[in-house]
Design an enzyme around this catalytic site. Structure first.
Site, short mmCIF file in Angstrom:
data_model
loop_
_atom_site.label_atom_id
_atom_site.label_comp_id
_atom_site.label_asym_id
_atom_site.label_seq_id
_atom_site.Cartn_x
_atom_site.Cartn_y
_atom_site.Cartn_z
N HIS A 82 0.82 -1.06 -0.14
CA HIS A 82 0.11 -0.01 -0.04
C HIS A 82 1.00 1.24 0.14
CE1 HIS A 82 -3.08 -2.50 2.28
NE2 HIS A 82 -3.78 -2.53 0.97
N LYS A 111 -18.30 -5.74 7.19
CA LYS A 111 -17.36 -6.41 6.78
C LYS A 111 -16.25 -6.64 8.04
CE LYS A 111 -13.81 -6.18 2.84
NZ LYS A 111 -13.54 -5.17 1.99
N ARG A 168 -1.94 -6.24 -8.74
CA ARG A 168 -0.80 -7.17 -8.66
C ARG A 168 -1.02 -8.24 -9.62
NH1 ARG A 168 -2.71 -8.08 -2.67
NH2 ARG A 168 -4.72 -8.08 -3.96
N SER A 188 -3.36 -7.84 2.70
CA SER A 188 -3.44 -7.62 4.11
C SER A 188 -3.75 -9.09 4.67
CB SER A 188 -4.61 -6.73 4.28
OG SER A 188 -4.02 -5.42 3.99
#
Ligand code: PNS
Length: 160
Positions: free
Chosen positions: A19, A43, A92, A130
Site C-alpha cells: 500500500h 465487513k 498485482r 493484508s
C-alpha cells in the site's frame, strides 16, 4: 490552475508496504491524495477504522499532500464530495484486474467524470496482501520488511 485531487480507497486492514509503495506512486500524480479507509460494519475487520486510520496517519505524518479519512457508502459519492477526478487502485495480477473491472465500470457509470487509474506496485510487493499479513501474523511468522514496524507490533499485540 485547479488542484489535481485523487482518492486511494481500500480496507487497509492493516496497511502494508505494498500500500505504501502505491501511495508513493499516486502522490506524484496528484496535488492532494485522500487515503480513504472503508468503514463498513458488515465487513469483519481485524483492526477498527480508528486503528487503521491511526497507522496511516503516523506513517504519512509530514506528507502534507496526503489526507487520511474514513468513508462509508458509495466510493464515487465520497470522491465527488472531495472534488476528486480520479480513484487509484493497485493491480498485482490478472485476478486483481478481474475483481476491479466490474467495480470500475460501475463506478464510471455512476460518476462518468471520475476515472479509475491502476498502478502496479514494485515487483517485491506483488505477493503481498493484508489477508496474508494477518494469516502469517496469527501463526507467529516474521513480517519484518513486509509491514511497517508499528503495524508489526500491533499485529503481535492483537494476534500474539
Ligand atoms: O481494499 P479493498 O477491500 O479491496 O477495497 C475495496 C473498496 C473499498 C475499494 C470497495 O469495496 C468500495 O469501493 N467500497 C465502497 C462501496 C461502493 O462504492 N461500492 C460500489 C462499487 S462499484
Amino acid at each position: 490552475m485547479s488542484q489535481r485531487i485523487g482518492v486511494f480507497p481500500g480496507s487497509f486492514d492493516p496497511v502494508h508496504n505494498g500500500h505504501l509503495d502505491l501511495i508513493e506512486r499516486a502522490r506524484r500524480l496528484f496535488d492532494v491524495l485522500y487515503i480513504a479507509v472503508l468503514f463498513n460494519e458488515q465487513k469483519q475487520a481485524l483492526f477498527s477504522v480508528k486503528e487503521r486510520i491511526g497507522f496511516l496517519q503516523v506513517l504519512l505524518a509530514g506528507s502534507d499532500d496526503c489526507r487520511v479519512e474514513s468513508f462509508s457508502g458509495l466510493l464515487v459519492d465520497y470522491a465527488r464530495e472531495r472534488n476528486a477526478t480520479a480513484v487509484v487502485r493497485g493491480l498485482r495480477s490478472g485476478a486483481d484486474f478481474d475483481y476491479e473491472l466490474p467495480m470500475t465500470l460501475m463506478n464510471r457509470r455512476l460518476a462518468p467524470g471520475i476515472d479509475t487509474i491502476f498502478l502496479l506496485p514494485a515487483p517485491e510487493w506483488v505477493f503481498l496482501s493484508s489477508r496474508l499479513t494477518k494469516e502469517v501474523g496469527s501463526l507467529g511468522g516474521d513480517l519484518t520488511g513486509v509491514v511497517p514496524p508499528l503495524v508489526m507490533e500491533a499485529l503481535r499485540r492483537k494476534l500474539g
